[in-house]
Design a protein around this motif. Structure first.
Motif, PDB file in Angstrom:
ATOM      1  N   LYS A  81     -57.092  59.211 115.768  1.00 29.64           N
ATOM      2  CA  LYS A  81     -56.363  60.106 114.828  1.00 29.64           C
ATOM      3  C   LYS A  81     -54.931  60.361 115.183  1.00 29.64           C
ATOM      4  O   LYS A  81     -54.713  60.024 116.491  1.00 29.64           O
ATOM      5  N   GLY A  82     -54.073  60.905 114.373  1.00 32.86           N
ATOM      6  CA  GLY A  82     -52.712  61.226 114.895  1.00 32.86           C
ATOM      7  C   GLY A  82     -51.708  60.108 114.673  1.00 32.86           C
ATOM      8  O   GLY A  82     -52.013  58.710 114.373  1.00 32.86           O
ATOM      9  N   GLN A  83     -50.408  60.365 114.409  1.00 30.40           N
ATOM     10  CA  GLN A  83     -49.401  59.600 114.207  1.00 30.40           C
ATOM     11  C   GLN A  83     -48.544  59.005 115.217  1.00 30.40           C
ATOM     12  O   GLN A  83     -47.650  58.389 115.026  1.00 30.40           O
ATOM     13  N   GLN A  84     -49.095  59.434 116.702  1.00 22.60           N
ATOM     14  CA  GLN A  84     -48.274  58.834 117.641  1.00 22.60           C
ATOM     15  C   GLN A  84     -48.979  57.764 118.344  1.00 22.60           C
ATOM     16  O   GLN A  84     -50.449  58.005 118.711  1.00 22.60           O
ATOM     17  N   PRO A  85     -48.466  56.718 118.930  1.00 24.73           N
ATOM     18  CA  PRO A  85     -49.352  55.728 119.795  1.00 24.73           C
ATOM     19  C   PRO A  85     -49.764  56.371 120.958  1.00 24.73           C
ATOM     20  O   PRO A  85     -49.333  57.504 121.619  1.00 24.73           O
ATOM     21  N   THR A  86     -51.103  55.754 121.450  1.00 22.19           N
ATOM     22  CA  THR A  86     -51.603  56.324 122.598  1.00 22.19           C
ATOM     23  C   THR A  86     -50.914  55.510 123.758  1.00 22.19           C
ATOM     24  O   THR A  86     -50.211  54.714 123.472  1.00 22.19           O
ATOM     25  N   TRP A  87     -51.484  55.900 125.054  1.00 21.87           N
ATOM     26  CA  TRP A  87     -50.663  55.406 126.027  1.00 21.87           C
ATOM     27  C   TRP A  87     -51.110  53.879 126.166  1.00 21.87           C
ATOM     28  O   TRP A  87     -50.199  52.948 126.540  1.00 21.87           O
ATOM     29  N   LEU A  88     -52.348  53.311 125.775  1.00 22.04           N
ATOM     30  CA  LEU A  88     -52.624  52.067 125.559  1.00 22.04           C
ATOM     31  C   LEU A  88     -51.774  51.206 124.569  1.00 22.04           C
ATOM     32  O   LEU A  88     -51.341  50.057 125.171  1.00 22.04           O
ATOM     33  N   ASP A  89     -51.535  51.805 123.433  1.00 27.02           N
ATOM     34  CA  ASP A  89     -50.516  51.369 122.614  1.00 27.02           C
ATOM     35  C   ASP A  89     -49.172  51.072 123.264  1.00 27.02           C
ATOM     36  O   ASP A  89     -48.554  49.914 123.055  1.00 27.02           O
ATOM     37  N   ILE A  90     -48.646  52.040 123.856  1.00 31.17           N
ATOM     38  CA  ILE A  90     -47.398  51.789 124.551  1.00 31.17           C
ATOM     39  C   ILE A  90     -47.356  50.723 125.386  1.00 31.17           C
ATOM     40  O   ILE A  90     -46.388  49.961 125.593  1.00 31.17           O
ATOM     41  N   ILE A  91     -48.152  50.772 126.386  1.00 30.68           N
ATOM     42  CA  ILE A  91     -48.437  49.457 127.381  1.00 30.68           C
ATOM     43  C   ILE A  91     -48.532  48.103 126.767  1.00 30.68           C
ATOM     44  O   ILE A  91     -47.870  47.177 127.186  1.00 30.68           O
ATOM     45  N   MET A  92     -49.206  48.077 125.669  1.00 29.16           N
ATOM     46  CA  MET A  92     -49.414  46.746 124.674  1.00 29.16           C
ATOM     47  C   MET A  92     -48.030  46.350 124.093  1.00 29.16           C
ATOM     48  O   MET A  92     -47.554  45.270 124.260  1.00 29.16           O
ATOM     49  N   ALA A  93     -47.404  47.449 123.649  1.00 24.60           N
ATOM     50  CA  ALA A  93     -46.157  47.321 122.933  1.00 24.60           C
ATOM     51  C   ALA A  93     -45.103  46.845 124.062  1.00 24.60           C
ATOM     52  O   ALA A  93     -44.189  45.928 123.696  1.00 24.60           O
ATOM     53  N   SER A  94     -45.221  47.495 125.064  1.00 26.93           N
ATOM     54  CA  SER A  94     -44.125  47.150 126.348  1.00 26.93           C
ATOM     55  C   SER A  94     -44.491  45.779 126.804  1.00 26.93           C
ATOM     56  O   SER A  94     -43.587  44.982 126.981  1.00 26.93           O
ATOM     57  N   LEU A  95     -45.722  45.381 126.952  1.00 28.67           N
ATOM     58  CA  LEU A  95     -45.880  43.928 127.394  1.00 28.67           C
ATOM     59  C   LEU A  95     -45.598  43.027 126.368  1.00 28.67           C
ATOM     60  O   LEU A  95     -44.969  41.970 126.654  1.00 28.67           O
TER      61      LEU A  95
END
Length: 658
Positions: A81-95
């Motif tokens: 839930k929620g509208q903000q990316p999780t830390w895992l999402d941020i790591i994958m987006a950064s990669l």
């Protein structure tokens, strides 16, 4: 407690097999998406208008940005839930962004490098593995597990297929060989499907977003109301017209349903149509937009690249079948509306034709330009860029729809949102193609179909159609097309079917998978608006689009409707096809001028089919059957009308005598 824990774990497991939720980003992450949107849209316009880059070069710029957006805009599962990316999402987006920067800095090396001869460095191995894994995860998040599972099966076959006994074994494929071919050449992820997404598809999605924002969608609605509003079943006929027009612009059955259906479906329900019928009309009409010239959908662009046929030639060939498709739906809606005595729109709800044209004539300019430009040899990318520029100018002629800087940025953001699923589908399709080519599966599959169908053209076409529909269950049209084209198109071409006809056959059935239960994505989208059973909506949509399931066989056996052959062949094919569509639509609905019984319906349907079966004898028999049944139906309708008039006169006399 134990059972609750098990249920929770099972819930998490089931959630993994579904796509994630689309987020409404805010703050820093939305600013990042907006920045990438601006950069990517400017790059795409430059590339489509005046730019010149190698396929591998522009796809390695395009794809990492969309891959980054996928991880920011889509959650890992619906349970998150929620509208903000999780830390895992941020790591994958950064990669993902890091992969883009890596290719940007080293692109000259890869443009000159000879694949497979130069061993991969440890860093290249890491980049390659990350690209494959991130693509699989982003595909699962945006499109669900259906397409992802097909890719995983192909990858497993690449890895372990040499251990299979018999004809389906293949030579051992080294991991480095696989990774090099998949990531560092144009044979895999960064291949033709992604190249199509990064050029034609992106620019036409951009054009569609501009056109809608400039008021083109509203113009279509008003124009359709003037055409059909005064006739029986006006709301449903308006749906057929507007959904077709908008679907041609959007190129996506699902997005078309969600856009036009939010207005059309409630209107039809309000006028007395059942929710299932309303959803069926919307689904069938929206699906046809992907095969409606002059824009068509992503599958047509892929066909142009993969089959080596000019887009202009595809547009010309697809025109008559598209008209027949919508003629069939329109006639079935017409017959159903008369049978159920549906009302027309109120006079005050119908705008005057001259007012609509006077107020919105400028919206026809970019569409006319597209047709003329493509027909005169202009590249589809350049035509789309210039047509978008014309729409931008036209918007300033409409005070309420002017596209300024703020609106422009929002359009760019919308384009990126719409392109993420399409891009992931094309990247996954690239992986499928590479796996199939590396293992030689296409020739093995062709041999299997040929042996099962005993070399019969009809049964081979049936097998191809079923394959398209099965692969299209839960998959985007583009993925269903490219996979079937790789597996089945060579076999059809070897059976002396022209390249155009074979690939257009596959395009049609790939599109129709959007309304074919049990996984009919367009029907499921319509069900959310109609509040009805999606499977029943899908079945109703298939019934309304029954002509579309017959059309591909028509242009394989009788290429005249693709405008191939001499003038007599083309003219006779079109005339007989129109009569056949009328007969089939009337038979399916059980109505022409009056209600038909079951025997009349079956006989008339058979007559319609005979009209499209090759051969003078079948045409003559079909024409005799069709004319006879329709004539008898008209006579029956006239008798019923005379009987009603006689009863009315008798009632009037009785009243006067009383």
């Amino acid at each position: 407690m134990g059972s609750q824990k098990v249920e929770k774990e099972l819930g998490m497991f089931r959630a993994f097999f579904k796509e994630g939720n689309r987020r409404e980003l805010k703050g820093l992450f939305r600013k990042l998406i907006l920045t990438m949107s601006i950069i990517l849209c400017i790059f795409e316009v430059w590339l489509g208008a005046i730019g010149s880059m190698d396929l591998y070069q522009y796809t390695t710029v395009f794809y990492p940005l969309l891959l980054t957006a996928a991880f920011l805009q889509f959650s890992s599962t619906k349970r998150v839930k929620g509208q903000q990316p999780t830390w895992l999402d941020i790591i994958m987006a950064s990669l993902s962004l890091g992969i883009g920067i890596y290719f940007l800095l080293n692109i000259d090396l890869y443009l000159k490098r000879i694949p497979l001869f130069t061993p991969l460095t440890p860093l290249e191995l890491a980049v390659g593995i990350a690209t494959v894994l991130l693509t699989l995860e982003a595909t699962r998040r945006t499109l669900g597990f259906t397409l992802t599972s097909v890719v995983l099966v192909i990858l497993a076959y690449v890895s372990f297929g040499q251990h299979i006994q018999g004809a389906y074994s293949h030579r051992p494929i080294d991991f480095n060989h696989f990774l090099d071919d998949m990531v560092f050449t144009v044979n895999g992820i960064f291949g033709t499907p992604l190249g199509v997404a990064a050029t034609y598809v992106f620019l036409f999605v951009l054009f569609g977003a501009f056109f809608t924002a400039a008021g083109g969608g509203d113009f279509f609605f008003r124009l359709a109301a003037t055409i059909s509003g005064r006739r029986v079943g006006g709301p449903a006929k308006i749906t057929v017209i507007t959904s077709g027009m908008f679907g041609m612009i959007s190129g996506s059955p699902t997005s078309d349903v969600l856009t036009t259906g939010s207005i059309n479906i409630p209107t039809m329900k309000k006028m007395g149509y059942s929710p299932i019928f309303a959803g069926g009309v919307e689904s069938a009409a929206s699906t046809g937009g992907s095969i409606l010239p002059p824009i068509m959908g992503s599958a047509a662009f892929l066909m142009a690249e993969y089959a080596g046929i000019s887009y202009g030639a595809i547009v010309i060939a697809a025109t008559i079948p598209a008209i027949l498709y919508y003629l069939g739906i329109f006639l079935q809606v017409h017959f159903r509306s008369i049978k159920q005595n549906m009302p027309t729109l109120k006079e005050e709800e119908i705008p005057k034709v001259k007012d609509v044209i006077k107020d919105g004539w400028m919206y026809l300019v970019p569409l006319v330009f597209l047709v003329i430009g493509i027909m005169n040899g202009m590249t589809a990318s350049l035509a789309a860029v210039l047509a978008t520029a014309i729409v931008l100018v036209c918007s300033w002629l409409k005070p309420g729809y002017r596209i300024g800087f703020k609106k422009l940025i929002l359009i760019f953001e919308e384009v990126i949102e719409r392109m993420v699923p399409v891009t992931m589908a094309c990247a996954a399709a690239g992986m499928l193609i590479d796996g199939i080519m590396l293992t030689g599966l296409s020739s093995k599959f062709g041999t299997l179909i040929f042996s099962l169908t005993t070399g019969s053209l009809f049964f081979t076409l049936m097998a191809t159609a079923v394959l398209c529909i099965i692969l299209g269950m839960g998959m985007p049209v583009s993925s269903a097309y490219i996979l079937t084209a790789v597996l089945a198109a060579p076999l059809l071409i070897n059976m002396n079917i022209p390249v155009m006809n074979a690939h257009l056959f596959i395009v049609y059935y790939s599109c129709l998978s959007a309304i074919t239960p049990p996984v009919a994505v367009a029907a499921f989208a319509a069900a959310s608006i109609a509040q009805a059973d999606p499977v029943k909506i899908g079945l109703n949509a298939c019934k309304l689009a029954i002509v579309a399931f017959i059309l591909p066989f028509m242009f394989v056996y009788d290429p005249g409707i693709l405008l191939q052959g001499n003038l007599w062949d083309i003219a006779s094919s079109i005339v007989l096809s129109v009569i056949a569509v009328i007969a089939i639509a009337a038979a399916v609905e059980g109505w022409y001028k009056s209600r038909m019984n079951m025997i009349e319906q079956v006989v008339l349907f058979a007559g319609g089919l005979l009209l499209i079966v090759p051969g003078m004898f079948s045409h003559v028999i079909g024409l005799l059957i069709t004319v006879t049944v329709i004539s008898l139906n008209r006579i029956k309708a006239k008798k019923i009308m005379n009987q009603l008039l006689l009863e009315k006169k008798t009632d009037d006399v009785d009243v006067m005598e009383a």
